[in-house]
Design a protein around this motif. Sequence first.
Motif, PDB file in Angstrom:
ATOM      1  N   GLN A  58       0.988  -1.320  -0.049  1.00 53.39           N
ATOM      2  CA  GLN A  58      -0.031   0.031  -0.090  1.00 53.39           C
ATOM      3  C   GLN A  58       0.822   1.338   0.038  1.00 53.39           C
ATOM      4  OE1 GLN A  58      -3.038  -0.011   3.160  1.00 53.39           O
ATOM      5  NE2 GLN A  58      -3.561   2.278   2.622  1.00 53.39           N
ATOM      6  N   TYR A  59       1.861   1.185   0.844  1.00 53.43           N
ATOM      7  CA  TYR A  59       2.710   2.316   1.011  1.00 53.43           C
ATOM      8  C   TYR A  59       4.039   2.333   0.196  1.00 53.43           C
ATOM      9  CZ  TYR A  59      -0.646   3.481   4.635  1.00 53.43           C
ATOM     10  OH  TYR A  59      -2.049   3.863   5.014  1.00 53.43           O
ATOM     11  N   GLY A  60       4.636   1.117  -0.123  1.00 48.60           N
ATOM     12  CA  GLY A  60       5.763   1.166  -0.623  1.00 48.60           C
ATOM     13  C   GLY A  60       6.941   1.692  -0.122  1.00 48.60           C
ATOM     14  N   GLU A  61       7.848   2.261  -0.572  1.00 45.44           N
ATOM     15  CA  GLU A  61       9.121   2.712  -0.022  1.00 45.44           C
ATOM     16  C   GLU A  61       8.804   4.123   0.691  1.00 45.44           C
ATOM     17  OE1 GLU A  61      11.592   1.155   0.215  1.00 45.44           O
ATOM     18  OE2 GLU A  61      11.570  -0.455  -1.224  1.00 45.44           O
ATOM     19  N   LEU A  62       8.072   4.265   1.617  1.00 41.25           N
ATOM     20  CA  LEU A  62       7.448   5.600   2.319  1.00 41.25           C
ATOM     21  C   LEU A  62       8.675   5.965   3.100  1.00 41.25           C
ATOM     22  CD1 LEU A  62       5.225   7.578   2.559  1.00 41.25           C
ATOM     23  CD2 LEU A  62       4.591   6.146   4.673  1.00 41.25           C
ATOM     24  N   ASP A  63       9.671   5.122   3.560  1.00 43.05           N
ATOM     25  CA  ASP A  63      10.544   5.745   4.629  1.00 43.05           C
ATOM     26  C   ASP A  63      11.549   6.288   3.643  1.00 43.05           C
ATOM     27  OD1 ASP A  63       9.367   4.637   6.646  1.00 43.05           O
ATOM     28  OD2 ASP A  63      10.784   2.559   6.806  1.00 43.05           O
ATOM     29  N   ARG A  64      11.873   5.840   2.638  1.00 44.88           N
ATOM     30  CA  ARG A  64      12.770   6.293   1.544  1.00 44.88           C
ATOM     31  C   ARG A  64      12.273   7.776   1.058  1.00 44.88           C
ATOM     32  NH1 ARG A  64      14.477   1.116  -1.188  1.00 44.88           N
ATOM     33  NH2 ARG A  64      16.651   0.820  -0.207  1.00 44.88           N
ATOM     34  N   LEU A  65      11.005   7.695   0.701  1.00 44.56           N
ATOM     35  CA  LEU A  65      10.466   8.831   0.224  1.00 44.56           C
ATOM     36  C   LEU A  65      10.405   9.947   1.346  1.00 44.56           C
ATOM     37  CD1 LEU A  65       8.918  10.251  -2.096  1.00 44.56           C
ATOM     38  CD2 LEU A  65       6.818   9.474  -1.221  1.00 44.56           C
ATOM     39  N   LYS A  66      10.192   9.866   2.409  1.00 42.64           N
ATOM     40  CA  LYS A  66      10.264  10.752   3.538  1.00 42.64           C
ATOM     41  C   LYS A  66      11.557  11.406   3.832  1.00 42.64           C
ATOM     42  CE  LYS A  66       8.191   9.764   7.415  1.00 42.64           C
ATOM     43  NZ  LYS A  66       7.794   8.836   8.640  1.00 42.64           N
ATOM     44  N   SER A  67      12.491  10.546   3.697  1.00 45.11           N
ATOM     45  CA  SER A  67      14.016  10.889   3.654  1.00 45.11           C
ATOM     46  C   SER A  67      14.126  11.906   2.642  1.00 45.11           C
ATOM     47  CB  SER A  67      14.848   9.700   3.639  1.00 45.11           C
ATOM     48  OG  SER A  67      16.365  10.243   3.540  1.00 45.11           O
ATOM     49  N   LYS A  98      18.847   8.180  -4.184  1.00 38.75           N
ATOM     50  CA  LYS A  98      17.685   7.930  -3.429  1.00 38.75           C
ATOM     51  C   LYS A  98      16.399   7.861  -3.878  1.00 38.75           C
ATOM     52  CE  LYS A  98      19.995   9.462   0.807  1.00 38.75           C
ATOM     53  NZ  LYS A  98      19.963  10.344   2.125  1.00 38.75           N
ATOM     54  N   PHE A  99      16.232   8.794  -4.856  1.00 36.44           N
ATOM     55  CA  PHE A  99      14.866   9.157  -5.580  1.00 36.44           C
ATOM     56  C   PHE A  99      14.584   7.585  -6.439  1.00 36.44           C
ATOM     57  CE2 PHE A  99      12.483   9.932  -9.431  1.00 36.44           C
ATOM     58  CZ  PHE A  99      11.243  10.344  -8.917  1.00 36.44           C
ATOM     59  N   SER A 100      15.510   7.095  -7.048  1.00 38.83           N
ATOM     60  CA  SER A 100      15.455   6.015  -7.945  1.00 38.83           C
ATOM     61  C   SER A 100      15.147   4.714  -7.018  1.00 38.83           C
ATOM     62  CB  SER A 100      16.781   5.704  -8.808  1.00 38.83           C
ATOM     63  OG  SER A 100      17.821   5.080  -7.828  1.00 38.83           O
ATOM     64  N   ALA A 101      15.384   4.688  -5.772  1.00 44.50           N
ATOM     65  CA  ALA A 101      15.074   3.746  -4.665  1.00 44.50           C
ATOM     66  C   ALA A 101      14.001   3.941  -4.272  1.00 44.50           C
ATOM     67  CB  ALA A 101      16.363   3.401  -3.804  1.00 44.50           C
ATOM     68  N   SER A 102      13.094   5.233  -4.222  1.00 48.80           N
ATOM     69  CA  SER A 102      11.915   5.292  -3.659  1.00 48.80           C
ATOM     70  C   SER A 102      10.807   4.963  -4.230  1.00 48.80           C
ATOM     71  CB  SER A 102      12.079   6.804  -3.336  1.00 48.80           C
ATOM     72  OG  SER A 102      11.549   7.554  -4.429  1.00 48.80           O
ATOM     73  N   VAL A 103      10.888   4.600  -5.663  1.00 50.56           N
ATOM     74  CA  VAL A 103       9.645   4.301  -6.444  1.00 50.56           C
ATOM     75  C   VAL A 103       9.011   3.136  -5.931  1.00 50.56           C
ATOM     76  CG1 VAL A 103      10.561   5.526  -8.485  1.00 50.56           C
ATOM     77  CG2 VAL A 103      11.077   2.884  -7.973  1.00 50.56           C
ATOM     78  N   GLY A 156      12.045  -4.847  -8.668  1.00 53.13           N
ATOM     79  CA  GLY A 156      13.179  -4.625  -9.651  1.00 53.13           C
ATOM     80  C   GLY A 156      14.600  -5.181  -9.018  1.00 53.13           C
ATOM     81  N   PHE A 157      14.873  -4.829  -7.620  1.00 52.94           N
ATOM     82  CA  PHE A 157      15.980  -5.246  -6.766  1.00 52.94           C
ATOM     83  C   PHE A 157      15.950  -6.893  -6.907  1.00 52.94           C
ATOM     84  CE2 PHE A 157      17.177  -6.780  -2.730  1.00 52.94           C
ATOM     85  CZ  PHE A 157      18.604  -6.361  -2.898  1.00 52.94           C
ATOM     86  N   LEU A 158      14.795  -7.379  -6.727  1.00 52.45           N
ATOM     87  CA  LEU A 158      14.715  -9.017  -6.684  1.00 52.45           C
ATOM     88  C   LEU A 158      15.090  -9.560  -7.868  1.00 52.45           C
ATOM     89  CD1 LEU A 158      13.858 -11.451  -4.986  1.00 52.45           C
ATOM     90  CD2 LEU A 158      11.859 -11.238  -5.986  1.00 52.45           C
TER      91      LEU A 158
END
Length: 202
Positions: free
Chosen positions: A61-70, A85-90, A96-98
Amino acid sequence: MKNSSKNFYIKKFFIPTAENMDLSDIPMLVRRKMSSLDKIAYSAVKEVYEDGVQEVVFSSQYGELDRLKSIIESYLACNEASPAKFSASVHNYFVGFLCQLKGLTISYNSLSAGENTLSIGLVKSIISKKSKVLYCFAESVPEMNGCACVICDKEDADSIKCSFTQGSFDVEGNELEMFKKFLQNEVSSLKTPCGLIERVKK
């Protein structure tokens, strides 16, 4: 799928907790860069993953919310944001990492559907035209939760035989808790906004 049922099999499943999360196969330098979401999702996937998977479905539901907040906090403080950091927040970062980690070149989906995110991702996996689908649900807000399973169209000795019937149902209770009960055979059916999932006696 209209007014029809489809049989499918849940071959493997795993529900990670803070106590049984295992990231020991991830190199330390990579592990340090993983978010809370990545960690809970990977801990679930590694226990069920097997060769021959033809599609990956990931839902959060929220995805990479912690990264986005950062990123937002960094921008507000310094008027700049890191492209890395932006590319890792999508939202689809984990899947994709997996795929990169496992060397997969198969199709994948990354879904978010509010409070029904788990069930929508599950239904997408069930109705897939692929014969073996890896499904993972993960959340880091408000706390770390997740699960993963392999959904097949062929029976295995230890698989759970299920049926899916299209329809519209009101979801009862927390989706993750209800799915856990379904997997652990504490309830025999699971209602979703898209249809009814039921255990089938072999």
